[in-house]
Scaffold this motif. Sequence first.
Motif, PDB file in Angstrom:
ATOM      1  N   GLU A  17      31.241  -0.603  64.531  1.00 25.32           N
ATOM      2  CA  GLU A  17      30.800   0.495  64.754  1.00 25.32           C
ATOM      3  C   GLU A  17      30.108   0.624  66.151  1.00 25.32           C
ATOM      4  O   GLU A  17      29.685   1.605  66.615  1.00 25.32           O
ATOM      5  CB  GLU A  17      29.687   1.181  63.823  1.00 25.32           C
ATOM      6  CG  GLU A  17      30.417   1.228  62.361  1.00 25.32           C
ATOM      7  CD  GLU A  17      30.676   2.626  61.931  1.00 25.32           C
ATOM      8  OE1 GLU A  17      29.993   3.656  62.612  1.00 25.32           O
ATOM      9  OE2 GLU A  17      31.470   2.949  61.138  1.00 25.32           O
ATOM     10  N   ASP A  18      30.186  -0.580  66.858  1.00 25.46           N
ATOM     11  CA  ASP A  18      29.869  -0.560  68.365  1.00 25.46           C
ATOM     12  C   ASP A  18      28.264  -0.441  68.416  1.00 25.46           C
ATOM     13  O   ASP A  18      27.712   0.098  69.324  1.00 25.46           O
ATOM     14  CB  ASP A  18      30.361   0.386  69.272  1.00 25.46           C
ATOM     15  CG  ASP A  18      31.328  -0.158  70.049  1.00 25.46           C
ATOM     16  OD1 ASP A  18      31.238  -1.457  70.234  1.00 25.46           O
ATOM     17  OD2 ASP A  18      32.106   0.450  70.735  1.00 25.46           O
ATOM     18  N   LYS A  19      27.645  -0.638  67.230  1.00 25.69           N
ATOM     19  CA  LYS A  19      26.000  -0.433  67.529  1.00 25.69           C
ATOM     20  C   LYS A  19      25.294  -1.693  67.852  1.00 25.69           C
ATOM     21  O   LYS A  19      24.588  -2.095  67.029  1.00 25.69           O
ATOM     22  CB  LYS A  19      25.585   0.332  66.107  1.00 25.69           C
ATOM     23  CG  LYS A  19      26.054   1.432  65.973  1.00 25.69           C
ATOM     24  CD  LYS A  19      25.240   2.368  64.959  1.00 25.69           C
ATOM     25  CE  LYS A  19      25.756   3.649  64.785  1.00 25.69           C
ATOM     26  NZ  LYS A  19      25.609   4.345  65.983  1.00 25.69           N
ATOM     27  N   THR A  20      25.730  -2.540  68.780  1.00 24.20           N
ATOM     28  CA  THR A  20      25.323  -3.755  69.202  1.00 24.20           C
ATOM     29  C   THR A  20      23.647  -3.926  69.439  1.00 24.20           C
ATOM     30  O   THR A  20      23.047  -4.763  69.081  1.00 24.20           O
ATOM     31  CB  THR A  20      25.885  -4.370  70.626  1.00 24.20           C
ATOM     32  OG1 THR A  20      25.989  -3.454  71.472  1.00 24.20           O
ATOM     33  CG2 THR A  20      27.247  -4.640  69.905  1.00 24.20           C
ATOM     34  N   GLU A  21      23.181  -2.642  69.950  1.00 28.69           N
ATOM     35  CA  GLU A  21      21.616  -2.440  69.985  1.00 28.69           C
ATOM     36  C   GLU A  21      20.970  -2.713  68.649  1.00 28.69           C
ATOM     37  O   GLU A  21      19.958  -3.420  68.572  1.00 28.69           O
ATOM     38  CB  GLU A  21      21.367  -1.204  70.767  1.00 28.69           C
ATOM     39  CG  GLU A  21      21.615  -1.213  72.181  1.00 28.69           C
ATOM     40  CD  GLU A  21      20.945  -2.397  73.145  1.00 28.69           C
ATOM     41  OE1 GLU A  21      19.977  -2.708  72.771  1.00 28.69           O
ATOM     42  OE2 GLU A  21      21.696  -3.201  73.572  1.00 28.69           O
ATOM     43  N   ILE A  22      21.430  -2.119  67.795  1.00 30.48           N
ATOM     44  CA  ILE A  22      20.648  -2.220  66.632  1.00 30.48           C
ATOM     45  C   ILE A  22      20.871  -3.432  65.746  1.00 30.48           C
ATOM     46  O   ILE A  22      20.088  -4.141  65.130  1.00 30.48           O
ATOM     47  CB  ILE A  22      21.417  -1.146  65.470  1.00 30.48           C
ATOM     48  CG1 ILE A  22      21.214   0.472  66.186  1.00 30.48           C
ATOM     49  CG2 ILE A  22      20.694  -1.036  63.915  1.00 30.48           C
ATOM     50  CD1 ILE A  22      21.584   1.502  64.946  1.00 30.48           C
ATOM     51  N   VAL A  23      22.283  -4.148  66.172  1.00 30.30           N
ATOM     52  CA  VAL A  23      22.359  -5.539  65.512  1.00 30.30           C
ATOM     53  C   VAL A  23      21.267  -6.379  66.187  1.00 30.30           C
ATOM     54  O   VAL A  23      20.582  -7.141  65.394  1.00 30.30           O
ATOM     55  CB  VAL A  23      23.705  -5.853  66.024  1.00 30.30           C
ATOM     56  CG1 VAL A  23      23.912  -7.533  65.589  1.00 30.30           C
ATOM     57  CG2 VAL A  23      24.763  -5.245  65.270  1.00 30.30           C
ATOM     58  N   LYS A  24      21.284  -6.346  67.374  1.00 30.96           N
ATOM     59  CA  LYS A  24      20.072  -7.134  67.982  1.00 30.96           C
ATOM     60  C   LYS A  24      18.771  -6.843  67.619  1.00 30.96           C
ATOM     61  O   LYS A  24      18.037  -7.962  67.217  1.00 30.96           O
ATOM     62  CB  LYS A  24      20.207  -6.848  69.584  1.00 30.96           C
ATOM     63  CG  LYS A  24      21.227  -7.770  70.284  1.00 30.96           C
ATOM     64  CD  LYS A  24      21.570  -7.148  71.754  1.00 30.96           C
ATOM     65  CE  LYS A  24      20.342  -7.274  72.691  1.00 30.96           C
ATOM     66  NZ  LYS A  24      20.635  -7.033  74.208  1.00 30.96           N
TER      67      LYS A  24
END
Lengths: 344, 344, 344
Positions: free
Chosen positions: C84-91
């Motif tokens: 879902e392109d939420k890489t900030e939340i992944v990090k």
Amino acid sequence: MRRLRPSLDWLLVLVPVSVALQLADGNELLIFLTSAGAILPLAGLIGRATEQLALHTGPRIGGLVNATFGNVTELVIAIFLILEDKTEIVKASLTGSILGNLLLVLGLSFLAGGLKHEEQSYNARAASIHATSLVLAVTALLMPALFALSQDGESAQQIFLEREVVSGTVSAVLIALYAAALVFTLVTHEHLFRTPSAEEHPSWSRGKAIGVLLASTAVVALEAELLVSSLEPALEDLGLSELFVGLIVIPIIGNAAEHSSAVMFALRDKVDVTLEIAIGSSTQIALFVAPALVFITFEVAAVALSTILVFMISSDGRSNWLEGAQLTGAYVIMAISFFFVEAL
Amino acid sequence: MRRLRPSLDWLLVLVPVSVALQLADGNELLIFLTSAGAILPLAGLIGRATEQLALHTGPRIGGLVNATFGNVTELVIAIFLILEDKTEIVKASLTGSILGNLLLVLGLSFLAGGLKHEEQSYNARAASIHATSLVLAVTALLMPALFALSQDGESAQQIFLEREVVSGTVSAVLIALYAAALVFTLVTHEHLFRTPSAEEHPSWSRGKAIGVLLASTAVVALEAELLVSSLEPALEDLGLSELFVGLIVIPIIGNAAEHSSAVMFALRDKVDVTLEIAIGSSTQIALFVAPALVFITFEVAAVALSTILVFMISSDGRSNWLEGAQLTGAYVIMAISFFFVEAL
Amino acid sequence: MRRLRPSLDWLLVLVPVSVALQLADGNELLIFLTSAGAILPLAGLIGRATEQLALHTGPRIGGLVNATFGNVTELVIAIFLILEDKTEIVKASLTGSILGNLLLVLGLSFLAGGLKHEEQSYNARAASIHATSLVLAVTALLMPALFALSQDGESAQQIFLEREVVSGTVSAVLIALYAAALVFTLVTHEHLFRTPSAEEHPSWSRGKAIGVLLASTAVVALEAELLVSSLEPALEDLGLSELFVGLIVIPIIGNAAEHSSAVMFALRDKVDVTLEIAIGSSTQIALFVAPALVFITFEVAAVALSTILVFMISSDGRSNWLEGAQLTGAYVIMAISFFFVEAL
């Protein structure tokens, strides 16, 4: 002993080769590589001479002798770099030398010793004194760096003068503490650091050991000059940044003596001497040389991280191959990162 | 006991002198110096009274009493500084008080104790609990500092409100953890911290000790007011920056009580009480007072470095003169750097 | 055993409920809450299955199995977040997962275990190996972050390529060191880590345990997708920032399996398994996943602080309720600060 360490003595042939190339105005890259190569067997000779000397003096003073003579190579290279106005490389090489001693020399020693012996033990007190000295050095490195950040309203001359005063007095405090640590380990609490007497007897006389030590050091100085003068063109040919050479390449060449001695003592299960060489050498550099130069925060961070790792690993007075691998791994991680950094 | 500590009681004459100077509108620098000088023997009295009280209560509660009453002087000075709107100096003096307790008080105590006794031992568990509390405090100091960096898009009022909430809740957590540590050491796991019963008997009654404690504290408050009101003109005459006075001068005056008590207990080989005074006092300041103020990263870094040093040195439950010299040396290095920094 | 842990199995009813809500295009906040709630009993099943498996395999491999399967939930959530392109939340969720394991899981386990048992002991060597691995991971996280700061003069494409190379090689070094640590603890020095054989016998067969493990993991994946797809609208309704959800909410849901297992083993006085789960899980995340992402300095600082706390608390091989409270307190302090930070 000889069997454990493959002789690099044949590389001594690079001494005349590098000198001849220099006299003949030969290719700079070749001069760089041959002079770097020539330093390795010389470092090996220095290592062997100090080992012999250590058998005459006992392990603790032997370690101190090792640490001091191991740093002579780096000191000589630093002097030639300063003469060529390359202070950035000098600063990087001092940081790199501390990192190299703490992580690479100690790591490879623990790794080699740990592959031969299941577990090796050493005096945790001595390790703790060294680790504390390193934290003091990190404090001393960090304070002037912060100081440098806060001099907005002053003239350049005033800043220069104040910085000299701060560096000078901080260095004096560190040197006094270094002397105090020597008094503690060698005089007032010497009995805590006594190691079981070596069964081994020196095969060189004290005079021969000192003679080889001095002669090798002199030739190292000659090769260091060739190395430095050919540095810049060689870097261009090799595609390496000055920062990487300062942080990684020069310290590895300069620490070769400590490398070979420290690994050797670890293999012979005398980890106390290994620690004295590796950490003692770092402490010397950090305490004596570094406060005179204002470091960037990143370099202080790298030294601080290494210090924490060494403290965590050495506080139990035991080492094994995994701890060696972990220290070496930390060095490799830093080296990889440095490789791609142009400047900091 | 009296022989070990040269009496400063004659300095009590500075109490009426400083008051007279103030009433006569005398020279501000003289008021500053006499009120500072007057605090020293009062601190000595506080120290002696708490020692006596400690003999009634046992070492651990005695240490707590010492730490708390040692902080009263600083608290009183801080209150007068806040009334005069000098919050920058208050913040610096709290940092300086933590550094002074961790490095200077502990360092001089280990040094003095270590010169008299070859090696002193103490409860490593208690030291570890304190060190952990300090790391919690550093965490608590660091988080709001980072928080302050990230409020770009909000109104000043909203930032102020949120900061109050963060500071308040973080303080509540720290106070709860402080209470938990007291419950642990005094109730649930009290037997781990029992020290061999003192052979010594108190020479003051409990009532006399408490009376001297309260009276001295009251006079300290009076002198603290004189000190603060004469601070600004005195600084100009002395050529000192507010930062240096906050970080170094005021904490040394304010910690004089802890200094004398802590060194005294170290000389009598009761290092457990020394630790309780020095680290316990720092922990109190850090936990209770500091989260209410947003600190700059540099001050947090200095506290963090000191915490690491104290942890490294105290984790083995042993001290000696070298460790004392190292802690003191770290303090001197910081003080030298602070001396030249105008503002941060 | 069942008595110690209140059964959350009735929450399994949320699995069909959440799926039905999704199929019926129901309220997003309800989908978020029901899928989050459904993950908890599934995590409990995973925990119970790994406990059973651990009884078949012995504590150390059991701990490794726990750590690995505990991370599967987080890994699955991370994959859907990346899709879902939420890489900030992944990090943020990876940092939060490390913090949650080191501080909250370990803290609550020490607290629960310490309230039941006066003092619990575990293998300090294993704890030390994990702490060292974490420092290596912090080094690896810090180096690329610094590297990212220093690429002024280069093209975006070149920076991207170099970063890939650095991340790739650093990851390779860390994975090699992780493998080395496994070889050390399970092969070459296995006898140092042997724990007294459990008197307990597994009540599930190995096949049943593996079956439940796999089935629960599959359903967790389904719920994770629902959780992620309903995340954004749910956040708006709840008034939470993405950073807070990433750092605190998602890791707590994702770590529920480790939480229940770790606390369970602590209550049964098998703190060695607890440590393996909590620190081992953090080490896995840090070593395998994190270097591929460039972290901001603040997140590295939080992980570094947690690592120091865990090292200080675990280096003596003993735990008690106070240490649990201190770790948990550090987590609460961080969570409070994160709550008010919009973005970093």
